[in-house]
Design an enzyme around this catalytic site. Structure first.
Site, short mmCIF file in Angstrom:
data_model
loop_
_atom_site.label_atom_id
_atom_site.label_comp_id
_atom_site.label_asym_id
_atom_site.label_seq_id
_atom_site.Cartn_x
_atom_site.Cartn_y
_atom_site.Cartn_z
N THR A 1 39.02 35.78 42.86
CA THR A 1 39.50 36.45 41.77
C THR A 1 38.90 37.95 41.84
O THR A 1 39.60 38.98 41.15
CB THR A 1 38.97 35.83 40.29
N GLU B 1 43.34 46.97 40.29
CA GLU B 1 42.85 48.14 39.99
C GLU B 1 43.39 49.34 41.01
O GLU B 1 43.74 50.52 40.63
CB GLU B 1 41.36 48.24 39.84
N HIS C 1 44.30 34.33 37.17
CA HIS C 1 44.26 33.86 38.74
C HIS C 1 45.00 32.70 38.54
O HIS C 1 44.33 31.41 38.44
CB HIS C 1 43.05 33.90 39.09
#
Length: 131
Positions: free
Chosen positions: A36, A44, A70
């Site tokens: 994750t 990002e 996730h």
């Protein structure tokens, strides 16, 4: 921020899952699949790629918020595809939705918020934070 960034604009990125991207803590592998933490990093990064061309010379973007789900694992050696799409944009903020898939389908989704600030403001914040 320069004009031109619009709602619906998107950017894609492809990543191969490497050993260093698996779920691990203090060097101990917990699950030998895409972590994750790595997913957040890549979400990002693909979102930032949307912002970079629109920054003025005296500006910089900073991550402000990330939400992530996730959904499914992806093993070492698999190929991950990320797509970030602008869902909100203003002079000082960018919000993207990001979908993450592999050959089996969607493995993650989320949103990334970035704020745009003058470089001097960021430098001052960093200076204070590192005292």
């Amino acid at each position: 921020m320069k004009e031109g960034l619009y709602i619906g604009q998107s950017k894609q990125m492809t990543v191969e899952v490497k050993e260093e991207m698996v779920a691990q803590f203090n060097g101990e592998v917990i699950h030998p699949v895409y972590s994750t933490a790595s997913m957040v990093y890549h979400m990002e990064w693909v979102s930032r790629q949307l912002l970079i061309p629109y920054l003025e010379q005296d500006e910089e973007g900073m991550g402000a918020a990330v939400s992530v789900e996730h959904i499914a694992p992806s093993g070492v050696g698999t190929t991950i595809h990320l797509e970030a799409t602008v869902i909100e944009v203003s002079k000082r903020e960018l919000l993207t939705k990001v979908y993450v898939t592999n050959e089996h389908g969607r493995i993650g989704k989320g949103k990334v918020k970035q704020v745009v600030l003058p470089k001097e403001v960021i430098q001052e914040k960093v200076r204070i934070a590192t005292k």
